[in-house]
Write an enzyme that holds these catalytic residues in place. Structure first.
Site, PDB file in Angstrom:
ATOM      1  N   TYR A  11       0.834  -1.206   0.000  1.00 46.17           N
ATOM      2  CA  TYR A  11       0.000   0.000   0.000  1.00 46.17           C
ATOM      3  C   TYR A  11       0.871   1.260   0.000  1.00 46.17           C
ATOM      4  O   TYR A  11       0.567   2.249  -0.664  1.00 46.17           O
ATOM      5  CB  TYR A  11      -0.950   0.000   1.202  1.00 46.17           C
ATOM      6  CG  TYR A  11      -1.697   1.302   1.358  1.00 46.17           C
ATOM      7  CD1 TYR A  11      -2.504   1.794   0.328  1.00 46.17           C
ATOM      8  CD2 TYR A  11      -1.589   2.055   2.523  1.00 46.17           C
ATOM      9  CE1 TYR A  11      -3.191   3.005   0.457  1.00 46.17           C
ATOM     10  CE2 TYR A  11      -2.274   3.260   2.664  1.00 46.17           C
ATOM     11  CZ  TYR A  11      -3.070   3.727   1.628  1.00 46.17           C
ATOM     12  OH  TYR A  11      -3.737   4.916   1.757  1.00 46.17           O
ATOM     13  N   TYR A  48      -0.912  12.801   6.906  1.00 44.98           N
ATOM     14  CA  TYR A  48      -0.564  11.715   7.822  1.00 44.98           C
ATOM     15  C   TYR A  48       0.932  11.766   8.131  1.00 44.98           C
ATOM     16  O   TYR A  48       1.745  12.001   7.243  1.00 44.98           O
ATOM     17  CB  TYR A  48      -0.863  10.349   7.186  1.00 44.98           C
ATOM     18  CG  TYR A  48      -2.309   9.889   7.195  1.00 44.98           C
ATOM     19  CD1 TYR A  48      -3.280  10.512   7.963  1.00 44.98           C
ATOM     20  CD2 TYR A  48      -2.684   8.786   6.431  1.00 44.98           C
ATOM     21  CE1 TYR A  48      -4.595  10.052   7.962  1.00 44.98           C
ATOM     22  CE2 TYR A  48      -3.992   8.325   6.422  1.00 44.98           C
ATOM     23  CZ  TYR A  48      -4.944   8.956   7.186  1.00 44.98           C
ATOM     24  OH  TYR A  48      -6.235   8.494   7.176  1.00 44.98           O
ATOM     25  N   GLU A  91     -14.247  -1.005   5.969  1.00 44.03           N
ATOM     26  CA  GLU A  91     -14.171   0.345   5.402  1.00 44.03           C
ATOM     27  C   GLU A  91     -15.448   0.568   4.582  1.00 44.03           C
ATOM     28  O   GLU A  91     -15.953  -0.359   3.949  1.00 44.03           O
ATOM     29  CB  GLU A  91     -12.931   0.458   4.509  1.00 44.03           C
ATOM     30  CG  GLU A  91     -12.715   1.852   3.942  1.00 44.03           C
ATOM     31  CD  GLU A  91     -11.372   1.985   3.215  1.00 44.03           C
ATOM     32  OE1 GLU A  91     -10.317   1.743   3.853  1.00 44.03           O
ATOM     33  OE2 GLU A  91     -11.391   2.306   2.016  1.00 44.03           O
TER      34      GLU A  91
HETATM   35  C1  3EB Z   1      -7.827   6.066   5.710  1.00 43.25           C
HETATM   36  O1  3EB Z   1      -8.722   6.830   6.072  1.00 43.25           O
HETATM   37  C2  3EB Z   1      -8.237   4.675   5.318  1.00 43.25           C
HETATM   38  O2  3EB Z   1      -5.145   5.656  -0.202  1.00 43.25           O
HETATM   39  O3  3EB Z   1      -6.696   6.317  -1.572  1.00 43.25           O
HETATM   40  C3  3EB Z   1      -9.270   5.421   2.594  1.00 43.25           C
HETATM   41  C4  3EB Z   1      -9.578   6.053   1.381  1.00 43.25           C
HETATM   42  C5  3EB Z   1      -7.993   4.933   2.789  1.00 43.25           C
HETATM   43  C6  3EB Z   1      -8.608   6.195   0.387  1.00 43.25           C
HETATM   44  C7  3EB Z   1      -6.323   5.900  -0.459  1.00 43.25           C
HETATM   45  C8  3EB Z   1      -7.031   5.078   1.791  1.00 43.25           C
HETATM   46  C9  3EB Z   1      -7.343   5.702   0.588  1.00 43.25           C
HETATM   47  O4  3EB Z   1      -6.639   6.377   5.696  1.00 43.25           O
HETATM   48  C10 3EB Z   1      -7.618   4.227   4.056  1.00 43.25           C
END
Ligand code: 3EB
Length: 356
Positions: free
Chosen positions: A159, A219, A342
């Protein structure tokens, strides 16, 4: 009645069950499709994203979701992408086989780059060139599916490799990597190529944030060297409608996963996040909208890591959603190993005449 007829003309709907949509469910009205599980060979004339993940519920004949429109539709004729469009919106699918990319180690950059990273970069580079060439310049929503999303290769979780390649392509195409970025999801499936489906528009969307969560593009580095490039939702206008496209949403508060190992509480926290994003979107669109978006307006797709959790997840959702609300449950991996569920969704509503 003129009002609703007009709205119906512009409606593009995510359909859960073919039987629910008698007149519109024909090839002539299909902008794009997403199919699940073991699906048949792609229909060349229609863009379809084949998601290599079984549908857990509903079971039976239902194997796909369609975006429908009453507007005249045209096939896109460009290499490396299958797409269809009308005067405002393009739906497309790009698939990239990782085997076409070899791991490279740049002597200057000791981290090098992995096949998935290069494939992700290539997929997004191709996507942005399609947007530049067609005039559908604004990426609204991306659906990313890849095999083995949580596996480490080359010392990095896949990822995170995907995030690196995606962000690099955004940067190289001079696209925002912070602020007004598209809605998205990134999900692990059983096999197959990196698969990217997208909606792109002639007009920009506004990114919607979630005050309960740190923006994903902010993040901290413990979640990967390059942060993910997505917003919590996209608010868009299509004709006389406003659309709210919710990104994949999970049990994350701030930037931390909460309720590890407790899938019921993860669903509740996810719904609290979705409610917060909806409230934020309602505030952003304000007086332009006729009415407000609510939880009951959405068609949802729920990604379930462990099939055995399906019952618990459905039970919790039943307490919040309307009895006939459309929800697809897909057996797939979430991008953080400590997340078990999710949820993403889409809803649309008419805009006020005066502001449209
Ligand atoms: C999060 O909130 C959960 O990498 O495109 C949610 C939606 C998530 C999109 C992306 C990742 C993605 O971080 C993971």
């Amino acid at each position: 009645m003129a009002e609703s007829a007009d709205v119906a003309d512009l409606v593009v709907s995510v359909l859960a069950a073919p039987t629910e949509s008698p007149q519109l469910l024909t090839a002539a009205h299909t902008l794009g499709r997403m199919s699940f599980g073991r699906s048949t060979a792609p229909v060349a004339a229609m863009p379809v994203q084949q998601v290599a993940a079984p549908l857990l519920h509903p079971t039976g004949d239902l194997v796909e979701e369609r975006w429908l429109s009453r507007k005249p539709l045209h096939d896109l004729d460009l290499p490396g992408v299958r797409g269809r469009f009308h005067d405002e919106l393009l739906f497309g699918v790009i698939e990239v086989d990782e085997a076409d990319f070899h791991a490279a180690v740049d002597p200057v950059d000791s981290a090098g780059s992995t096949p998935l990273e290069r494939a992700s970069r290539a997929a997004y580079t191709r996507l942005f060139s399609v947007l530049d060439r067609t005039g559908f310049s604004h990426l609204w929503r991306a659906w990313n599916y890849m095999a083995d999303i949580n596996r480490d290769t080359h010392g990095v979780e896949r990822y995170r490799q995907f995030n690196a390649g995606r962000q690099q392509a955004f940067t190289e195409a001079a696209r925002n990597v912070t602020g007004n970025v598209p809605a998205a999801c990134a999900i692990g499936v059983r096999s197959g190529p990196l698969s990217l489906a997208f909606l792109a528009g002639m007009q920009p969307t506004s990114a919607v944030d979630n005050p309960r969560q740190v923006s994903a593009w902010r993040y901290p580095v413990r979640y990967g060297r390059q942060p993910p490039t997505f917003a919590r939702a996209s608010l868009a206008r299509v004709g006389a409608q406003e659309w709210l496209l919710l990104s994949g949403t999970a049990s994350i508060v701030g930037h931390e996963t909460v309720h590890v190992g407790d899938v019921r509480r993860q669903v509740e926290e996810t719904l609290a996040n979705i409610e917060a994003v909806i409230a934020e979107a309602n505030q952003q669109s304000g007086r332009h909208a006729a009415g407000r978006f609510g939880l009951h307006d959405f068609q949802f797709r729920v990604y379930v890591r462990h099939a055995a959790d399906l019952h618990a997840i459905r039970e919790v959702l039943a307490a919040y959603l309307a009895p006939l609300q459309s929800v697809l449950y897909v057996h797939a991996d979430i991008c953080r190993q400590d997340l078990d569920v999710e949820i993403e969704g889409a809803a649309w509503r008419p805009l006020n005449r005066a502001s449209s």
